[in-house]
Write a protein that holds these residues in place. Structure first.
Motif, PDB file in Angstrom:
ATOM      1  N   VAL A  27      12.263 -66.556  45.638  1.00  0.00           N
ATOM      2  CA  VAL A  27      11.068 -66.941  44.967  1.00  0.00           C
ATOM      3  C   VAL A  27       9.933 -66.131  44.957  1.00  0.00           C
ATOM      4  CG1 VAL A  27       9.457 -68.992  44.717  1.00  0.00           C
ATOM      5  CG2 VAL A  27      11.765 -69.456  45.160  1.00  0.00           C
ATOM      6  N   ILE A  28       9.698 -65.686  46.220  1.00  0.00           N
ATOM      7  CA  ILE A  28       8.604 -64.715  46.315  1.00  0.00           C
ATOM      8  C   ILE A  28       8.876 -63.417  45.566  1.00  0.00           C
ATOM      9  CG2 ILE A  28       7.324 -63.242  47.940  1.00  0.00           C
ATOM     10  CD1 ILE A  28       6.531 -66.146  48.047  1.00  0.00           C
ATOM     11  N   LEU A  29       9.922 -62.846  45.578  1.00  0.00           N
ATOM     12  CA  LEU A  29      10.358 -61.579  44.844  1.00  0.00           C
ATOM     13  C   LEU A  29      10.303 -61.868  43.465  1.00  0.00           C
ATOM     14  CD1 LEU A  29      11.457 -58.727  45.053  1.00  0.00           C
ATOM     15  CD2 LEU A  29      13.669 -59.652  44.994  1.00  0.00           C
ATOM     16  N   GLY A  30      10.588 -63.067  42.819  1.00  0.00           N
ATOM     17  CA  GLY A  30      10.504 -63.348  41.566  1.00  0.00           C
ATOM     18  C   GLY A  30       8.832 -63.306  41.116  1.00  0.00           C
ATOM     19  N   VAL A  31       8.097 -64.148  41.868  1.00  0.00           N
ATOM     20  CA  VAL A  31       6.736 -63.933  41.463  1.00  0.00           C
ATOM     21  C   VAL A  31       6.184 -62.476  41.450  1.00  0.00           C
ATOM     22  CG1 VAL A  31       4.406 -64.650  42.384  1.00  0.00           C
ATOM     23  CG2 VAL A  31       6.355 -66.192  42.565  1.00  0.00           C
ATOM     24  N   GLU A  35       4.792 -60.533  38.172  1.00  0.00           N
ATOM     25  CA  GLU A  35       3.267 -59.941  38.371  1.00  0.00           C
ATOM     26  C   GLU A  35       3.329 -58.295  37.886  1.00  0.00           C
ATOM     27  OE1 GLU A  35       0.317 -61.339  38.551  1.00  0.00           O
ATOM     28  OE2 GLU A  35       1.150 -63.038  38.493  1.00  0.00           O
ATOM     29  N   ALA A  36       4.130 -57.480  38.460  1.00  0.00           N
ATOM     30  CA  ALA A  36       4.547 -56.322  38.160  1.00  0.00           C
ATOM     31  C   ALA A  36       5.248 -55.874  37.016  1.00  0.00           C
ATOM     32  CB  ALA A  36       5.351 -55.645  39.576  1.00  0.00           C
ATOM     33  N   LYS A  37       5.642 -56.909  36.133  1.00  0.00           N
ATOM     34  CA  LYS A  37       6.179 -56.796  35.040  1.00  0.00           C
ATOM     35  C   LYS A  37       7.791 -56.272  35.180  1.00  0.00           C
ATOM     36  CE  LYS A  37       2.450 -57.853  32.351  1.00  0.00           C
ATOM     37  NZ  LYS A  37       1.717 -58.984  32.921  1.00  0.00           N
ATOM     38  N   TRP A  38       8.368 -56.567  36.080  1.00  0.00           N
ATOM     39  CA  TRP A  38       9.825 -56.092  36.299  1.00  0.00           C
ATOM     40  C   TRP A  38      10.810 -57.153  35.871  1.00  0.00           C
ATOM     41  CZ3 TRP A  38       8.841 -54.963  42.371  1.00  0.00           C
ATOM     42  CH2 TRP A  38       8.049 -54.072  42.376  1.00  0.00           C
ATOM     43  N   ASP A  39      11.816 -56.834  35.690  1.00  0.00           N
ATOM     44  CA  ASP A  39      12.837 -57.945  35.261  1.00  0.00           C
ATOM     45  C   ASP A  39      13.856 -57.929  36.225  1.00  0.00           C
ATOM     46  OD1 ASP A  39      14.489 -59.680  33.781  1.00  0.00           O
ATOM     47  OD2 ASP A  39      15.495 -58.199  32.630  1.00  0.00           O
TER      48      ASP A  39
END
Length: 169
Positions: A27-31, A35-39
């Motif tokens: 979940v933290i990595l998803g957030v 924010e960094a516009k990574w997929d």
């Protein structure tokens, strides 16, 4: 034998904690990724797998610690003999239900493995891998009911009753 089963409950609870930490990390990595516009494809699916694993792996340990919901409204108002009969029936019914669910969880893992079933989410993971944690937790849950019945037969109690349990009047 009791020590082996207790260690199995501890192992499952430890694995549950690891799964909960994995869910938190996903979940933290998803957030951070948003924010960094990574997929990062499939990250939500992995968080879901970890949460499901944490839930199922914790079933035997939480039963042992008395953290499952027990409805004592009726039990507190009947004679000790009737209470004993109802508790035996409850443990037996719990074992039957837990064994039924464990059987089908094991069968689900086998079917997913033998048919090479994969997740329809973006991760496309083999489904038998996250289902394995569910089956292991269900097996442990059924075993905990067997253990509870064996201890009850000997006159001991399996489920810890907390003194600070919430009582609603």
């Amino acid at each position: 034998m009791g020590k082996l089963v207790q260690n199995f409950y501890r192992l499952l609870m430890g694995l549950s904690c690891v799964a909960m930490l994995a869910a938190f990390g996903a979940v933290i990595l998803g957030v951070l990724a948003r924010e960094a516009k990574w997929d990062i494809p499939g990250l939500d699916a992995y968080a879901g797998y970890a949460i499901a694993a944490a839930l199922f792996l914790a079933l035997p340990g939480t039963l042992k610690h008395g953290d499952h919901i027990r409805v004592t409204l009726l039990l507190d108002r009947v004679s000790p003999k009737v209470r004993g009969i109802l508790e035996w029936w409850s443990l037996g019914a719990g074992l039957a239900l837990a064994a039924y669910v464990a059987w089908y969880a094991i069968r689900l893992v086998w079917v997913s493995y033998s048919t090479h079933d994969v997740s329809p989410a973006a991760d496309a993971s083999p489904l038998w891998i996250p289902q394995l944690a569910m089956a292991l937790g269900c097996i442990g849950f059924a075993l905990s009911f067997v253990h509870a019945l064996a201890l009850r037969w000997r006159g001991s109690s399996f489920i810890a009753i907390s003194s600070d349990a919430a009582h609603i009047e």
